[in-house]
Enzyme design. Structure first.
Site, PDB file in Angstrom:
ATOM      1  N   TYR A  93       0.796  -1.221   0.000  1.00 36.28           N
ATOM      2  CA  TYR A  93       0.000   0.000   0.000  1.00 36.28           C
ATOM      3  C   TYR A  93       0.834   1.280   0.000  1.00 36.28           C
ATOM      4  O   TYR A  93       0.773   2.062  -0.951  1.00 36.28           O
ATOM      5  CB  TYR A  93      -0.968  -0.012   1.197  1.00 36.28           C
ATOM      6  CG  TYR A  93      -1.909  -1.177   1.138  1.00 36.28           C
ATOM      7  CD1 TYR A  93      -2.844  -1.295   0.106  1.00 36.28           C
ATOM      8  CD2 TYR A  93      -1.848  -2.210   2.074  1.00 36.28           C
ATOM      9  CE1 TYR A  93      -3.692  -2.378   0.020  1.00 36.28           C
ATOM     10  CE2 TYR A  93      -2.696  -3.296   1.997  1.00 36.28           C
ATOM     11  CZ  TYR A  93      -3.616  -3.385   0.967  1.00 36.28           C
ATOM     12  OH  TYR A  93      -4.452  -4.464   0.870  1.00 36.28           O
ATOM     13  N   PRO A 106     -11.307  -0.362  -2.933  1.00 34.68           N
ATOM     14  CA  PRO A 106     -12.539  -1.012  -3.381  1.00 34.68           C
ATOM     15  C   PRO A 106     -13.765  -0.134  -3.102  1.00 34.68           C
ATOM     16  O   PRO A 106     -13.781   0.642  -2.149  1.00 34.68           O
ATOM     17  CB  PRO A 106     -12.605  -2.289  -2.532  1.00 34.68           C
ATOM     18  CG  PRO A 106     -11.278  -2.384  -1.831  1.00 34.68           C
ATOM     19  CD  PRO A 106     -10.771  -0.980  -1.720  1.00 34.68           C
ATOM     20  N   HIS A 329      -7.586   1.273   1.226  1.00 34.41           N
ATOM     21  CA  HIS A 329      -7.307  -0.106   1.602  1.00 34.41           C
ATOM     22  C   HIS A 329      -6.175  -0.277   2.620  1.00 34.41           C
ATOM     23  O   HIS A 329      -6.038  -1.351   3.216  1.00 34.41           O
ATOM     24  CB  HIS A 329      -6.957  -0.878   0.322  1.00 34.41           C
ATOM     25  CG  HIS A 329      -7.418  -2.290   0.315  1.00 34.41           C
ATOM     26  ND1 HIS A 329      -7.446  -3.075   1.451  1.00 34.41           N
ATOM     27  CD2 HIS A 329      -7.852  -3.077  -0.691  1.00 34.41           C
ATOM     28  CE1 HIS A 329      -7.888  -4.282   1.116  1.00 34.41           C
ATOM     29  NE2 HIS A 329      -8.135  -4.312  -0.165  1.00 34.41           N
ATOM     30  N   LYS A 402     -25.664 -19.861  -3.914  1.00 30.74           N
ATOM     31  CA  LYS A 402     -24.821 -20.848  -3.243  1.00 30.74           C
ATOM     32  C   LYS A 402     -25.612 -22.091  -2.848  1.00 30.74           C
ATOM     33  O   LYS A 402     -25.029 -23.118  -2.481  1.00 30.74           O
ATOM     34  CB  LYS A 402     -24.136 -20.221  -2.024  1.00 30.74           C
ATOM     35  CG  LYS A 402     -25.059 -19.673  -0.960  1.00 30.74           C
ATOM     36  CD  LYS A 402     -24.276 -18.953   0.123  1.00 30.74           C
ATOM     37  CE  LYS A 402     -25.201 -18.333   1.157  1.00 30.74           C
ATOM     38  NZ  LYS A 402     -24.462 -17.539   2.157  1.00 30.74           N
ATOM     39  N   SER A 439      -8.176 -14.344   4.380  1.00 31.99           N
ATOM     40  CA  SER A 439      -7.839 -13.594   5.586  1.00 31.99           C
ATOM     41  C   SER A 439      -6.934 -14.411   6.511  1.00 31.99           C
ATOM     42  O   SER A 439      -7.088 -15.625   6.647  1.00 31.99           O
ATOM     43  CB  SER A 439      -9.121 -13.218   6.332  1.00 31.99           C
ATOM     44  OG  SER A 439      -8.802 -12.606   7.561  1.00 31.99           O
ATOM     45  N   SER A 534     -12.033 -11.850  -5.460  1.00 32.54           N
ATOM     46  CA  SER A 534     -12.352 -11.912  -4.040  1.00 32.54           C
ATOM     47  C   SER A 534     -13.817 -12.258  -3.846  1.00 32.54           C
ATOM     48  O   SER A 534     -14.687 -11.693  -4.508  1.00 32.54           O
ATOM     49  CB  SER A 534     -12.053 -10.582  -3.353  1.00 32.54           C
ATOM     50  OG  SER A 534     -12.224 -10.694  -1.962  1.00 32.54           O
TER      51      SER A 534
END
Length: 621
Positions: A93, A106, A329, A402, A439, A534
């Site tokens: 970053y 984002p 971000h 899903k 994550s 993502s």
């Protein structure tokens, strides 16, 4: 928002709580080298792969450079809370010099609101502000529920970094400031309308937050004080290349008034952007238009100047009912998305409270010199180039959600990732490096690692899918299992990308010669993510969007709901080989073809994979 369990904490969720979490491990060197070769196999030619294999053999020799760097990393891991987090913040970053707009930050598109006038806009904004202040009180009082993955608590540190924080530009490297722990923490937000910034105090003198109707009254005052539309869009400076913005920033804050105004924005709890309506489009095009509105504001003619893109958290409310947010971000990954779940808990009615005289919101003043004017014009031009270059398609896949992969005992995320692999292969007749965020919040100060969705097994599946003479279902099942296995590795700190980065940065820190594996063509290829993806699951019917990370690549984000999937696909118009709508259509076709394949195959012949859903819960940008 995260699909993790939220529990009332048996211990508080303050940053001190992270001391009970394990430290991020350093994976074994041999394991990473083996998985690195496996990741390269579907994407580089055999000759290049063989060359890299020899370099890795040399790198791993006992007493060699790899062993020395590995020991250095292990020592760093013992001394630090998290061996990776500081390095990652800097390299991913703060050292990154492209504009944060499109290239890094984002955006999130929330469901369209039922209003199309300024009263509706301000009513919604007032409720939203009150909702975020409720969220802030949970952070301040340390009552934010700890999130769990199964029985394991997750690091909550990022929640303490999203409010009252801001990125500060530099001419070579940026910094991030957070005012939460100041002796006098901020009690104001910034509101921007018609390119004009206002300080809005959101707490009464007795430290209670303003009520919804008090906030509404203050927003009315801001609106009436900012009717002029001919003001210079000072905020657009934040959209420029970081080095250019760094120079302009140093020039801007030479003036005392400008410096105080900029500091007020930086210190604010968050920013609310009251956007002007933009041209109407068909319902089919609305989601895409809303997506670009969140990412860049539509250009200098529209709302791109109605932002301070360095601010960690900006909520965007259009007069036409378009709502969402954009976040810078650097400080955090997912928490801004979680914040939005609190916004819908506010009661919709306006409750009248006793009238207490409220101070007029303070309009922030800027002295625009000819040099600053020139910087603004340059930023406008560059923003408009970015706007025209971004190719975006936001769509709803309505055939199933899903629920279908779950009915087939398959991970929804792995199912979607295999469809993405198939879609890309059908267009380009090759596989490409694919990034999916995982994550690391099971560990102290954990950020993210990479799930590499392109595997030897996914390569075999996509090549077989359009061949009538192969056992496609077995290959799909194997590819899904491989994706699940790598996902579980990633969330447990055993993936290859951050480890390789750590070894490289350790060599730089040691002032040693950079090992050949990092100067090898394969290393450049494996990091050129033509697909940057993502999964960002949310309870609300929203979708996140972001730009590609390479000039000839795609950004793909998705929110799998029970009966449909929200997709956002981005590309660059400047690349003749990419097209967002084409990939979105190929993805829809791939999802339907895989569903048909599974439905046509007798269940008795299927090698079903019953998989843990744990990894599924920690996939977020």
């Amino acid at each position: 928002m995260f699909t993790v369990n939220m529990k009332t904490p048996p211990f508080n969720s303050h940053p001190q709580f992270r001391e009970g979490l394990p430290k991020l491990p350093v994976p074994p060197l041999q394991q990473t080298c083996e998985h690195y070769l496996a990741a390269l196999t579907p994407i580089v030619d055999p000759e290049e792969l063989n060359h890299t294999r020899k370099l890795l053999e040399e790198f791993q020799k006992p007493g060699g450079v790899g062993e020395r760097l590995q020991k250095g990393l292990e020592q760093r891991a013992k001394k630090m809370e998290n061996w990776l987090s500081d390095w990652w913040l800097q390299t991913a970053y703060l050292d990154y010099r492209m504009p944060v707009v499109v290239h890094s930050s984002p955006g999130v598109v929330l469901p369209r609101m039922e209003f199309s006038d300024r009263q509706g806009q301000m009513r919604y904004a007032a409720k939203l502000i009150a909702g975020v202040l409720d969220f802030k009180s949970m952070i301040d009082n340390e009552t934010l529920p700890v999130e769990y993955l199964g029985a394991k608590p997750l690091c909550m540190n990022q929640y303490y970094k999203v409010l009252s924080s801001c990125r500060i530009p530099g001419t070579k490297r940026d910094t991030v400031v957070n005012y939460t722990l100041d002796k006098r923490p901020p009690t104001h937000i910034t509101v921007v309308h018609n390119f004009q910034f206002f300080v809005l105090d959101v707490y009464n003198s007795d430290a209670t937050p303003l009520t919804v109707d008090q906030i509404y009254i203050q927003l009315e005052k801001i609106w009436n004080s900012s009717l002029q539309t001919n003001k210079e869009p000072i905020g657009i400076l934040t959209s420029n290349h970081r080095n250019s913005w760094g120079k302009a920033y140093n020039n801007l804050i030479k003036d005392k008034t400008n410096k105080e105004s900029v500091r007020a924005i930086q210190k604010s709890i968050f920013t609310v952007c009251l956007d002007a309506p933009i041209p109407r489009v068909s319902d089919d095009m609305y989601r895409t238009r809303a997506g670009v509105q969140m990412l860049h504001g539509g250009g200098s003619r529209w709302n791109s100047g109605n932002r301070w893109f360095d601010k960690t958290l900006q909520f965007i409310i259009g007069e036409d009912g378009t709502c969402g947010l954009i976040y810078e971000h650097a400080p955090a990954e997912g928490p801004p998305i979680v914040v939005t779940s609190y916004l819908y808990r506010k009661k919709s009615e306006m409750v009248r409270t006793p009238m207490v005289p409220l101070r007029m919101p303070q309009k922030l003043r800027f002295h625009i010199t000819p040099e600053i004017k020139k910087d603004i014009e340059e930023a406008k031009q560059n923003m408009n180039i970015m706007v025209h270059d971004l190719d975006m398609k936001v769509s709803v896949f309505s055939h199933f959600g899903k629920d279908f992969p779950k009915s087939q005992k398959m991970s929804p995320d792995a199912f979607i990732q295999m469809a993405l692999q198939l879609a890309y292969y059908r267009i380009y007749k090759r596989c490409c490096p694919t990034y999916e965020s995982a994550s690391l919040r099971m560990f102290r100060l954990g950020r993210t690692d990479t799930i590499r969705s392109t595997t030897i097994d996914s390569d075999k599946f996509v090549k077989a899918m359009d061949d009538p003479n192969t056992e496609k279902v077995a290959l799909l099942d194997k590819a899904v299992k491989a994706h699940r296995a790598y996902t579980d590795m990633a969330i447990r700190g055993q993936a290859i990308d951050r480890h390789l980065l750590g070894l490289k940065l350790q060599a730089i820190e040691d002032l040693a010669a950079l090992p050949e594996i990092f100067m090898d063509t394969s290393y450049a290829v494996v990091l050129h993510f033509n697909l940057s993806t993502s999964q960002v699951p949310a309870k609300t019917n929203c979708v996140m969007c972001f730009g590609p990370v390479v000039p000839d690549g795609y950004g793909v984000c998705y929110n799998p709901m029970d009966t449909h999937i929200n997709f956002a696909v981005s590309a660059f118009n400047s690349c003749q080989d990419t097209n967002a709508a084409r990939l979105a259509q190929a993805l829809e076709d791939a999802l339907l073809d895989i569903k048909t394949l599974l439905e046509q195959t007798p269940k008795a012949n299927k090698a079903w994979s019953r998989q843990s859903s744990e990894g599924e819960q920690l996939l977020i940008i």
